[in-house]
Design a protein around this motif. Structure first.
Motif, PDB file in Angstrom:
ATOM      1  N   GLY A   1      10.904   4.373 -62.888  1.00  0.00           N
ATOM      2  CA  GLY A   1      12.044   4.644 -62.023  1.00  0.00           C
ATOM      3  C   GLY A   1      12.306   3.497 -61.057  1.00  0.00           C
ATOM      4  N   PHE A   2      13.204   3.717 -60.131  1.00  0.00           N
ATOM      5  CA  PHE A   2      13.578   2.713 -59.125  1.00  0.00           C
ATOM      6  C   PHE A   2      13.571   3.356 -57.743  1.00  0.00           C
ATOM      7  CE2 PHE A   2      15.681   1.494 -63.041  1.00  0.00           C
ATOM      8  CZ  PHE A   2      15.530   0.113 -63.113  1.00  0.00           C
ATOM      9  N   ILE A   3      13.156   2.576 -56.747  1.00  0.00           N
ATOM     10  CA  ILE A   3      13.287   3.001 -55.357  1.00  0.00           C
ATOM     11  C   ILE A   3      14.142   1.975 -54.631  1.00  0.00           C
ATOM     12  CG2 ILE A   3      11.159   1.823 -54.586  1.00  0.00           C
ATOM     13  CD1 ILE A   3      10.713   4.177 -52.670  1.00  0.00           C
ATOM     14  N   VAL A   4      15.031   2.473 -53.765  1.00  0.00           N
ATOM     15  CA  VAL A   4      15.910   1.585 -52.985  1.00  0.00           C
ATOM     16  C   VAL A   4      16.014   2.136 -51.569  1.00  0.00           C
ATOM     17  CG1 VAL A   4      17.297   0.887 -54.986  1.00  0.00           C
ATOM     18  CG2 VAL A   4      17.998   2.858 -53.616  1.00  0.00           C
TER      19      VAL A   4
ATOM     20  N   GLU B   1      24.143   1.456 -60.660  1.00  0.00           N
ATOM     21  CA  GLU B   1      24.883   0.757 -59.604  1.00  0.00           C
ATOM     22  C   GLU B   1      24.137  -0.488 -59.112  1.00  0.00           C
ATOM     23  OE1 GLU B   1      25.443   3.688 -56.572  1.00  0.00           O
ATOM     24  OE2 GLU B   1      26.389   5.113 -57.930  1.00  0.00           O
ATOM     25  N   LEU B   2      23.084  -0.887 -59.831  1.00  0.00           N
ATOM     26  CA  LEU B   2      22.248  -2.007 -59.386  1.00  0.00           C
ATOM     27  C   LEU B   2      22.693  -3.355 -59.965  1.00  0.00           C
ATOM     28  CD1 LEU B   2      18.682  -0.363 -59.564  1.00  0.00           C
ATOM     29  CD2 LEU B   2      19.995  -0.954 -57.502  1.00  0.00           C
ATOM     30  N   ASP B   3      23.910  -3.458 -60.433  1.00  0.00           N
ATOM     31  CA  ASP B   3      24.401  -4.718 -61.007  1.00  0.00           C
ATOM     32  C   ASP B   3      24.281  -5.847 -59.990  1.00  0.00           C
ATOM     33  OD1 ASP B   3      25.492  -6.539 -62.707  1.00  0.00           O
ATOM     34  OD2 ASP B   3      27.574  -5.901 -62.408  1.00  0.00           O
ATOM     35  N   GLY B   4      23.559  -6.911 -60.378  1.00  0.00           N
ATOM     36  CA  GLY B   4      23.387  -8.065 -59.508  1.00  0.00           C
ATOM     37  C   GLY B   4      22.259  -7.929 -58.504  1.00  0.00           C
ATOM     38  N   ALA B   5      21.502  -6.834 -58.568  1.00  0.00           N
ATOM     39  CA  ALA B   5      20.448  -6.592 -57.580  1.00  0.00           C
ATOM     40  C   ALA B   5      19.232  -7.470 -57.850  1.00  0.00           C
ATOM     41  CB  ALA B   5      20.039  -5.124 -57.616  1.00  0.00           C
TER      42      ALA B   5
ATOM     43  N   GLU C   1      18.180  -9.879 -60.862  1.00  0.00           N
ATOM     44  CA  GLU C   1      17.320 -11.036 -60.646  1.00  0.00           C
ATOM     45  C   GLU C   1      15.901 -10.528 -60.378  1.00  0.00           C
ATOM     46  OE1 GLU C   1      16.655 -14.694 -57.449  1.00  0.00           O
ATOM     47  OE2 GLU C   1      18.594 -13.662 -57.560  1.00  0.00           O
ATOM     48  N   PRO C   2      14.936 -10.811 -61.266  1.00  0.00           N
ATOM     49  CA  PRO C   2      13.577 -10.310 -61.050  1.00  0.00           C
ATOM     50  C   PRO C   2      12.880 -11.061 -59.926  1.00  0.00           C
ATOM     51  CG  PRO C   2      13.629 -11.725 -62.977  1.00  0.00           C
ATOM     52  CD  PRO C   2      15.063 -11.570 -62.521  1.00  0.00           C
ATOM     53  N   VAL C   3      12.081 -10.340 -59.157  1.00  0.00           N
ATOM     54  CA  VAL C   3      11.221 -10.934 -58.128  1.00  0.00           C
ATOM     55  C   VAL C   3       9.783 -10.604 -58.541  1.00  0.00           C
ATOM     56  CG1 VAL C   3      10.590 -10.981 -55.685  1.00  0.00           C
ATOM     57  CG2 VAL C   3      12.991 -10.613 -56.370  1.00  0.00           C
ATOM     58  N   PRO C   4       9.064 -11.544 -59.188  1.00  0.00           N
ATOM     59  CA  PRO C   4       7.740 -11.242 -59.739  1.00  0.00           C
ATOM     60  C   PRO C   4       6.720 -10.978 -58.642  1.00  0.00           C
ATOM     61  CG  PRO C   4       8.650 -13.292 -60.634  1.00  0.00           C
ATOM     62  CD  PRO C   4       9.491 -12.918 -59.466  1.00  0.00           C
ATOM     63  N   ILE C   5       5.861  -9.974 -58.877  1.00  0.00           N
ATOM     64  CA  ILE C   5       4.751  -9.663 -57.985  1.00  0.00           C
ATOM     65  C   ILE C   5       3.520  -9.397 -58.831  1.00  0.00           C
ATOM     66  CG2 ILE C   5       6.179  -8.717 -56.135  1.00  0.00           C
ATOM     67  CD1 ILE C   5       5.485  -5.941 -57.268  1.00  0.00           C
ATOM     68  N   GLU C   6       2.346  -9.474 -58.208  1.00  0.00           N
ATOM     69  CA  GLU C   6       1.092  -9.281 -58.945  1.00  0.00           C
ATOM     70  C   GLU C   6       0.531  -7.875 -58.788  1.00  0.00           C
ATOM     71  OE1 GLU C   6      -0.821 -11.149 -60.994  1.00  0.00           O
ATOM     72  OE2 GLU C   6       0.719 -12.688 -61.086  1.00  0.00           O
TER      73      GLU C   6
ATOM     74  N   GLN D   1       4.988  -4.779 -49.952  1.00  0.00           N
ATOM     75  CA  GLN D   1       5.240  -5.719 -48.854  1.00  0.00           C
ATOM     76  C   GLN D   1       6.574  -6.436 -49.049  1.00  0.00           C
ATOM     77  OE1 GLN D   1       2.664  -9.180 -48.841  1.00  0.00           O
ATOM     78  NE2 GLN D   1       2.681  -9.247 -46.614  1.00  0.00           N
ATOM     79  N   GLN D   2       6.789  -6.914 -50.265  1.00  0.00           N
ATOM     80  CA  GLN D   2       8.025  -7.648 -50.537  1.00  0.00           C
ATOM     81  C   GLN D   2       9.249  -6.746 -50.426  1.00  0.00           C
ATOM     82  OE1 GLN D   2       7.448 -10.772 -50.252  1.00  0.00           O
ATOM     83  NE2 GLN D   2       7.563 -11.643 -52.292  1.00  0.00           N
ATOM     84  N   TYR D   3       9.114  -5.533 -50.943  1.00  0.00           N
ATOM     85  CA  TYR D   3      10.238  -4.592 -50.881  1.00  0.00           C
ATOM     86  C   TYR D   3      10.597  -4.261 -49.438  1.00  0.00           C
ATOM     87  CZ  TYR D   3      12.588  -0.059 -51.120  1.00  0.00           C
ATOM     88  OH  TYR D   3      13.465   0.983 -50.936  1.00  0.00           O
ATOM     89  N   LEU D   4       9.580  -3.944 -48.642  1.00  0.00           N
ATOM     90  CA  LEU D   4       9.846  -3.579 -47.245  1.00  0.00           C
ATOM     91  C   LEU D   4      10.343  -4.768 -46.434  1.00  0.00           C
ATOM     92  CD1 LEU D   4       6.824  -1.203 -46.497  1.00  0.00           C
ATOM     93  CD2 LEU D   4       9.225  -0.575 -46.839  1.00  0.00           C
ATOM     94  N   ALA D   5       9.980  -5.981 -46.865  1.00  0.00           N
ATOM     95  CA  ALA D   5      10.437  -7.186 -46.166  1.00  0.00           C
ATOM     96  C   ALA D   5      11.859  -7.569 -46.576  1.00  0.00           C
ATOM     97  CB  ALA D   5       9.484  -8.344 -46.453  1.00  0.00           C
ATOM     98  N   GLY D   6      12.400  -6.850 -47.556  1.00  0.00           N
ATOM     99  CA  GLY D   6      13.754  -7.140 -47.981  1.00  0.00           C
ATOM    100  C   GLY D   6      13.871  -8.262 -48.989  1.00  0.00           C
ATOM    101  N   ALA D   7      12.743  -8.631 -49.607  1.00  0.00           N
ATOM    102  CA  ALA D   7      12.778  -9.697 -50.609  1.00  0.00           C
ATOM    103  C   ALA D   7      13.456  -9.237 -51.899  1.00  0.00           C
ATOM    104  CB  ALA D   7      11.363 -10.179 -50.906  1.00  0.00           C
ATOM    105  N   CYS D   8      13.557  -7.931 -52.076  1.00  0.00           N
ATOM    106  CA  CYS D   8      14.255  -7.398 -53.246  1.00  0.00           C
ATOM    107  C   CYS D   8      15.030  -6.150 -52.825  1.00  0.00           C
ATOM    108  CB  CYS D   8      13.273  -7.068 -54.367  1.00  0.00           C
ATOM    109  SG  CYS D   8      11.825  -6.115 -53.855  1.00  0.00           S
ATOM    110  N   ASP D   9      16.124  -5.887 -53.551  1.00  0.00           N
ATOM    111  CA  ASP D   9      16.941  -4.702 -53.251  1.00  0.00           C
ATOM    112  C   ASP D   9      16.271  -3.432 -53.737  1.00  0.00           C
ATOM    113  OD1 ASP D   9      19.131  -6.251 -52.220  1.00  0.00           O
ATOM    114  OD2 ASP D   9      19.611  -6.793 -54.301  1.00  0.00           O
TER     115      ASP D   9
END
Length: 338
Positions: free
Chosen positions: A126-129, A140-144, A170-175, A182-190
């Protein structure tokens, strides 16, 4: 192509080590500790508590196996693994089994030469936003920008979903999940995408969980389960039937509260075979008669473990859904103990 070559190399390594390490039971007994690969930290599934003791839904499977084999559920060395390192750790023999929200797929089973011993959680991606984004559907995530753990089935599913729906991302790779959070809460990804249970577990740790919405779309099947190497059927049987013992115990009403009483013998031959008062199932596995009793007593039956770590009374708050017993409309089903 690069990824295919990597997987081929890992598959060859797995097959080779599977043959070389065919006596995992002997190794675990000699070491007197089970090396269990698990997550780097995912609330509800596998994470150290405030005292530094590992606990969670996947951790409980490791403890059940340790109890069955070594007579003590605490004799587990938990080895944190990422989505990228878990299979190398298993193939190389660094760990005896993997219990880490891992999806059973054709490639992992066949090409990488692993055995999935069962499905302990039926999940889906799933997805969280953030609710502030105003998005109510994954369409509705076109371009996210999307945070995604590398080396996972979710990485591949994400690409399939956006391609099939003709939208871009646009993927934002994480390990690790911690990095993703951390990245999500920092706004690095939608958006952050992983198994829906993982999203619920992650959101439960947020300071303001209500500021984030898990979108309704489930874009894949994610049957998660414990994994062992090919080439050691006895060890695979031990891990498989230790897990089945937890599921069967729920079906037959064997709980952590009544297991001693039922161990004195009942009118139900299936319960008696599971608890070792009838037949010789333990001997057939290379264990003693009370192996399953100890596995169940470690943290309770499947339903007790689910309720303790993931259920509606926990911060994660998951319904049983597909993970209800087959007798209650779900998919959880242990093979017969006979």
């Amino acid at each position: 192509m690069k990824k295919s070559l990597v997987f081929c190399a890992m598959g060859a390594l797995a097959m080779g080590t599977g043959l070389a390490q065919a006596a995992t039971l002997d190794d675990v007994k000699a070491r007197d500790v089970l090396n269990c690969g698990t997550n780097t930290g995912l609330a509800g599934f596998a994470a150290p508590n405030a005292d530094g003791v590992w606990e969670g839904f996947d951790v409980a499977v490791c403890r059940a196996v340790a109890a069955a084999v070594l007579g003590d559920p605490t004799k587990v060395n938990f080895v944190p693994t990422t989505g990228a390192t878990r299979f190398t750790a298993l193939a190389s023999g660094e760990i005896d089994m993997l219990s880490r929200v891992t999806t059973w797929t054709f490639q992992r089973d066949v090409e990488l030469a692993f055995d999935f011993v069962g499905v302990n959680y039926y999940d889906g991606q799933g997805f969280i936003v953030p609710t502030s984004l105003g998005v109510t559907s994954a369409h509705e995530l076109d371009g996210a920008t999307v945070c995604i753990q590398t080396g996972t089935t979710t990485e591949l599913n994400l690409a399939d979903f956006f391609r099939a729906n003709g939208i871009s991302y646009e993927p934002v790779p994480i390990e690790t999940n911690a990095e993703g959070q951390q990245q999500y809460l920092a706004g690095a990804c939608d958006a952050y995408t992983t198994d829906a249970s993982g999203l619920a577990a992650t959101r439960a740790t947020f300071e303001a969980p209500g500021d984030h919405i898990i979108l309704p779309e489930i874009i894949s099947k994610e049957p998660l389960g414990p994994v062992v190497r090919h080439g050691d059927n006895q060890w695979g049987d031990i891990v498989r039937w230790s897990f089945f013992a937890l599921v069967a115990a729920e079906e037959y009403g064997i709980t952590s509260a009544n297991i001693e009483e039922l161990s004195a013998g009942t009118d139900n031959p299936e319960i008696n075979r599971i608890l070792g008062t009838e037949g010789n199932l333990g001997e057939q596995l290379g264990l003693d008669a009370e192996w399953a009793k100890r596995a169940i007593a470690a943290e309770g039956n499947y339903g007790e473990i689910f309720a303790k770590y993931l259920g509606t009374d926990t911060p994660i708050g998951l319904d049983r859904g597909l993970n209800a017993l087959w007798t209650q409309g779900g998919l959880q089903y242990a093979m017969p103990f006979r």
